[in-house]
Design an enzyme around this catalytic site. Structure first.
Site, PDB file in Angstrom:
ATOM      1  N   ASP A 469       0.831  -1.208   0.000  1.00 46.08           N
ATOM      2  CA  ASP A 469       0.000   0.000   0.000  1.00 46.08           C
ATOM      3  C   ASP A 469       0.863   1.255   0.000  1.00 46.08           C
ATOM      4  O   ASP A 469       2.058   1.222   0.334  1.00 46.08           O
ATOM      5  CB  ASP A 469      -0.900  -0.015   1.256  1.00 46.08           C
ATOM      6  CG  ASP A 469      -2.230   0.672   1.006  1.00 46.08           C
ATOM      7  OD1 ASP A 469      -2.329   1.477   0.067  1.00 46.08           O
ATOM      8  OD2 ASP A 469      -3.180   0.404   1.787  1.00 46.08           O
ATOM      9  N   ASP A 539     -10.845   2.077  -3.130  1.00 48.36           N
ATOM     10  CA  ASP A 539     -11.338   1.787  -1.780  1.00 48.36           C
ATOM     11  C   ASP A 539     -12.861   1.791  -1.761  1.00 48.36           C
ATOM     12  O   ASP A 539     -13.477   1.399  -0.776  1.00 48.36           O
ATOM     13  CB  ASP A 539     -10.823   2.848  -0.792  1.00 48.36           C
ATOM     14  CG  ASP A 539      -9.477   2.445  -0.208  1.00 48.36           C
ATOM     15  OD1 ASP A 539      -9.030   1.318  -0.484  1.00 48.36           O
ATOM     16  OD2 ASP A 539      -8.878   3.263   0.507  1.00 48.36           O
TER      17      ASP A 539
HETATM   18  C1  GLA Z   1      -5.773   1.945   2.261  1.00 48.06           C
HETATM   19  C2  GLA Z   1      -6.168   0.804   1.350  1.00 48.06           C
HETATM   20  C3  GLA Z   1      -7.239  -0.020   2.011  1.00 48.06           C
HETATM   21  C4  GLA Z   1      -6.744  -0.550   3.326  1.00 48.06           C
HETATM   22  C5  GLA Z   1      -6.279   0.597   4.185  1.00 48.06           C
HETATM   23  C6  GLA Z   1      -5.603   0.095   5.432  1.00 48.06           C
HETATM   24  O1  GLA Z   1      -6.783   2.865   2.367  1.00 48.06           O
HETATM   25  O2  GLA Z   1      -6.587   1.287   0.109  1.00 48.06           O
HETATM   26  O3  GLA Z   1      -7.644  -1.082   1.189  1.00 48.06           O
HETATM   27  O4  GLA Z   1      -5.703  -1.451   3.093  1.00 48.06           O
HETATM   28  O5  GLA Z   1      -5.365   1.446   3.509  1.00 48.06           O
HETATM   29  O6  GLA Z   1      -5.190   1.118   6.254  1.00 48.06           O
END
Ligand code: GLA
Length: 733
Positions: A469, A539
């Site tokens: 990420d 997301d």
């Molecule tokens: C980001 C990612 C999510 C999740 C969060 C965790 O927003 O896009 O899918 O993994 O971080 O903190």
């Protein structure tokens, strides 16, 4: 094999490197269906004469005869002799202050390797010690050509590069439209189509880290009017660079050129004596089959040459994020693993919240950088989790965000200088008001970031999947590692550093599956894809909004790389309530996964999910490796949207259709299957009936390809309510 076509007699140099005479090379570089025509004059300039539908070598001579003058320099330089409407690709400032560069072709070479053919044009400045090699490459069995340059300072003093684009390509002037993809958090990649104005249009990104979020570095340009899905001539291009980029489109009179490369804004780069800078590849295609043709060309190339493991079917997974967020613990993880295994899934991914000893990670305010298991939450460590996965007969994956730290973390306490920061200024923080970015310009930090993954995978060889990420912008443009004279290089050096780290990881762990996530879809770009297997599309897991985002992501990126998860209803981001079948039918058009607590589902929902997962397995190969035909766009607001995947032989098809704009008694268009073989007859199977014994009325029917293509399927009765949907498999008999 290297075939040198240097005209020896002609390469006599004058005292200042200017070649005495010119020798013209008319070169045609072809893929299966496209050609790039270049005229390179040894001792003179090189020009792109043509890019479009495939032509033969003899056509090039004729094409040349139709032009009164050369139109598009292959690598225009700033400062001397550039006419109106010509954008420079290279702008250098020489050590004596001279702002101009004047390149002549010295050598023309062609070669090939197992992946394709290369054309290499070596150019030198007429006076200054600068060498530029310009490359063009065709990729075997695809319709993609890439181009890039290598700029070398052959002198003794630094040369400042003010602009250093990868490509300068002519587009046929017509009624041109530009399609590009624009977004933000939770609404990535919305399609924008706009007529190309006279003058300049710029697509760029300056965010530094999530460089595909606001503008994606991929775009299409139609030649004659609003681009169509399966008809018309369309150019498609993308820059294979993960950092800031700039794509300039300039239309003047009869000329239309695009210049694409690293974004040079605030990024002057000093090329030291002896240093070579390689610009990223710009990839392009040209299609007579409209946008669909461009997409299929990129998908095919993407699977073969762009991403990792493009020929291996992806596992169906459950990700813990929307199920438990930061509340990770052994029992919950164990339960989720059992649940996904029971449903027929193959992999479980533990998301954020598992690490931090001194500062446990319970929310977004702390712990990034401290990648040690939190023993209170997970007393058995990662081993306890991989053992549990083994027990349930599935694989295990884990979330990390290795490029980051929080100001509340042990790593920051130890090495505050390892984070990006501007001298004499307070550091800017992001998520949780504490997140900061590690300084990958610094080789020590690169080693540290590499060691995070290395340690995790070496100590736990059972980890099969990593979710990588990146949840911050490049907020502070400064590095404590770089000297004052190189502070403008921070963003570029960061991404070179990141590439180094990713390459090291890939060299050591070629088999692990790695997802590229960046606050959702912040890095959906071929610039990252070389080291990754897939990207997290957004997301926002609301199936309805995903239809739009996935539709646009599919313009360039193949379904195998598009992670698409079934989540809870009401949806956590939009609060929209949608049927589980709709959510599955949407997620099944990408790499299927789940992002919820199966524990919370009803018996009927669990039973349906199990069947849907099993159906997906039966058509996974067609979706993940087949050809995509987009049939009715949700952006057209025609009440329904539909798309289809076909295997190469067109003997197996999968069709998905959705009600996206429900209005009572409205006209519902027929779904015409543009990608079928009209000489075949197809038997239809409902893949996801809500009740196993109640498939839709099309189930079992045998329909000719001709009918499917020209009359189409009538779905009025199937898609007669908000968020109704259908997933059909068609098998040739
Ligand atoms: C980001 C990612 C999510 C999740 C969060 C965790 O927003 O896009 O899918 O993994 O971080 O903190």
């Amino acid at each position: 094999m290297k075939l040198s076509i240097i005209a020896l007699g002609l390469s006599l140099l004058l005292s200042q490197n200017v070649l005495l005479a010119e020798k013209q090379h008319h070169l045609v570089l072809s893929t299966e269906n496209t050609s790039l025509g270049i005229t390179a004059n040894e001792g003179g300039r090189s020009y792109i004469q043509y890019y479009g539908v495939k032509i033969a070598q003899e056509d090039m001579q004729k094409l040349f005869a139709t032009r009164s003058n050369f139109t598009c320099l292959s690598y225009p330089t700033f400062g001397i002799g550039l006419g109106r409407g010509i954008m420079e690709a290279l702008s250098l400032q020489m050590p004596d202050g001279n702002m101009s560069t004047d390149l002549y072709i010295q050598k023309v070479e062609q070669s090939s390797d197992k992946n394709g053919k290369y054309l290499e044009l070596t150019m030198i400045d007429s006076v200054y010690p600068v060498e530029v090699k310009q490359y063009f490459k065709t990729y075997n069995n695809t319709d993609i050509i890439t181009t890039w340059t290598q700029i070398t300072n052959k002198g003794k003093k630094g040369i400042v590069m003010n602009k250093f684009a990868s490509a300068n390509v002519p587009i046929q002037r017509g009624d041109n439209y530009v399609c590009h993809y624009h977004g933000r958090w939770a609404s990535e990649n919305y399609i924008n189509e706009t007529p190309m104005p006279n003058g300049e249009l710029v697509l760029d990104e300056k965010e530094g880290m999530r460089t595909a979020w606001y503008n994606n570095p991929s775009f299409m340009i139609s030649i004659d009017g609003k681009p169509q899905e399966e008809n018309g001539e369309v150019f498609g291009g993308t820059l294979i660079w993960g950092g800031n980029y700039k794509i300039q489109m300039v239309a003047e009179n009869n000329k239309f050129t695009i210049t694409a490369g690293i974004n040079n804004d605030n990024s002057a780069y000093t090329l030291e004596a002896g240093e070579t800078f390689t610009t990223p590849e710009f990839a392009m295609t040209y299609s007579l089959q409209g946008k669909g043709g461009v997409s299929r060309a990129f998908h095919k190339w993407g699977r073969k040459y762009g991403l990792q493991h493009g020929d291996i079917e992806r596992d169906i997974l459950l990700n813990s994020w929307e199920g438990v967020y930061f509340n990770v613990n052994q029992e919950k993880m164990d339960q989720m693993m059992k649940d996904i295994a029971d449903l027929g899934g193959e992999l479980f991914v533990m998301d954020d919240g598992w690490f931090g000893e001194k500062y446990p990670r319970n929310n977004g305010t702390s712990s990034l950088g401290d990648w040690r298991v939190n023993k209170t939450k997970l007393p058995l460590g990662i081993k306890g989790l991989t053992d549990a996965a083994k027990k349930h007969g599935i694989k295990f994956g884990i979330w990390i965000e290795p490029e980051m730290a929080n100001t509340i973390s042990e790593i920051y306490e130890k090495h505050p200088e390892w984070t990006l920061q501007c001298k004499n200024r307070k550091q800017t923080t992001g998520r949780g008001k504490t997140q900061i970015v590690l300084d990958l310009c610094n080789p020590k930090v690169q080693d540290y970031v590499f060691s995070i993954t290395d340690k995790l995978l070496t100590e736990n060889p059972e980890i099969a999947y990593i979710k990588w990420d990146c949840n911050a912008a490049m907020m502070d443009y400064g590095s404590t590692y770089l000297p004052a004279s190189k502070q403008s290089e921070v963003e570029i050096r960061y991404h070179i550093g990141l590439r180094n780290v990713l390459k090291r990881i890939r060299d050591k762990f070629p088999d692990v599956v790695i997802q590229c996530c960046s606050s959702g879809g912040g890095r959906i770009s071929y610039g990252f894809i070389p080291w990754f297997d897939e990207f997290w599309t957004s997301d926002n897991t609301d199936a309805y909004q995903r239809l739009y985002m996935q539709w646009s992501a599919s313009q360039f990126y193949p379904a195998i790389a598009m992670a698409s998860h079934v989540s809870a209803s009401p949806n956590h981001q939009t609060s929209r309530v949608t049927p589980l079948k709709f959510r599955f039918d949407v997620a099944m058009t990408g790499r299927l996964g789940m992002e919820m607590k199966p524990e919370d589902m009803t018996k009927e929902e669990l039973e349906f999910s199990k069947r849907a997962i099993s159906s997906y397995k039966s058509i996974r190969k067609i979706v993940q490796m087949g050809d995509l035909y987009r049939l009715i766009s949700p952006y057209d607001h025609k009440s329904i949207s539909a798309l289809m995947f076909a295997n190469e032989a067109k003997s197996r098809l999968v069709v998905f259709a959705y009600n996206v704009d429900y209005l009572h008694s409205q006209h519902v268009p027929y779904v015409r299957l543009s990608g079928v073989d009209e000489n075949k007859n197809y038997r239809i199977k409902d893949l996801t009936p809500w009740k196993a014994d109640q498939p839709c009325f099309l189930n079992g029917k045998v329909i000719s390809g001709r009918v499917l293509k020209y009359a189409g399927l009538q779905m009025k009765d199937l898609l007669n309510r908000p968020f109704t949907s259908v997933a059909l498999e068609l098998t040739a008999e």
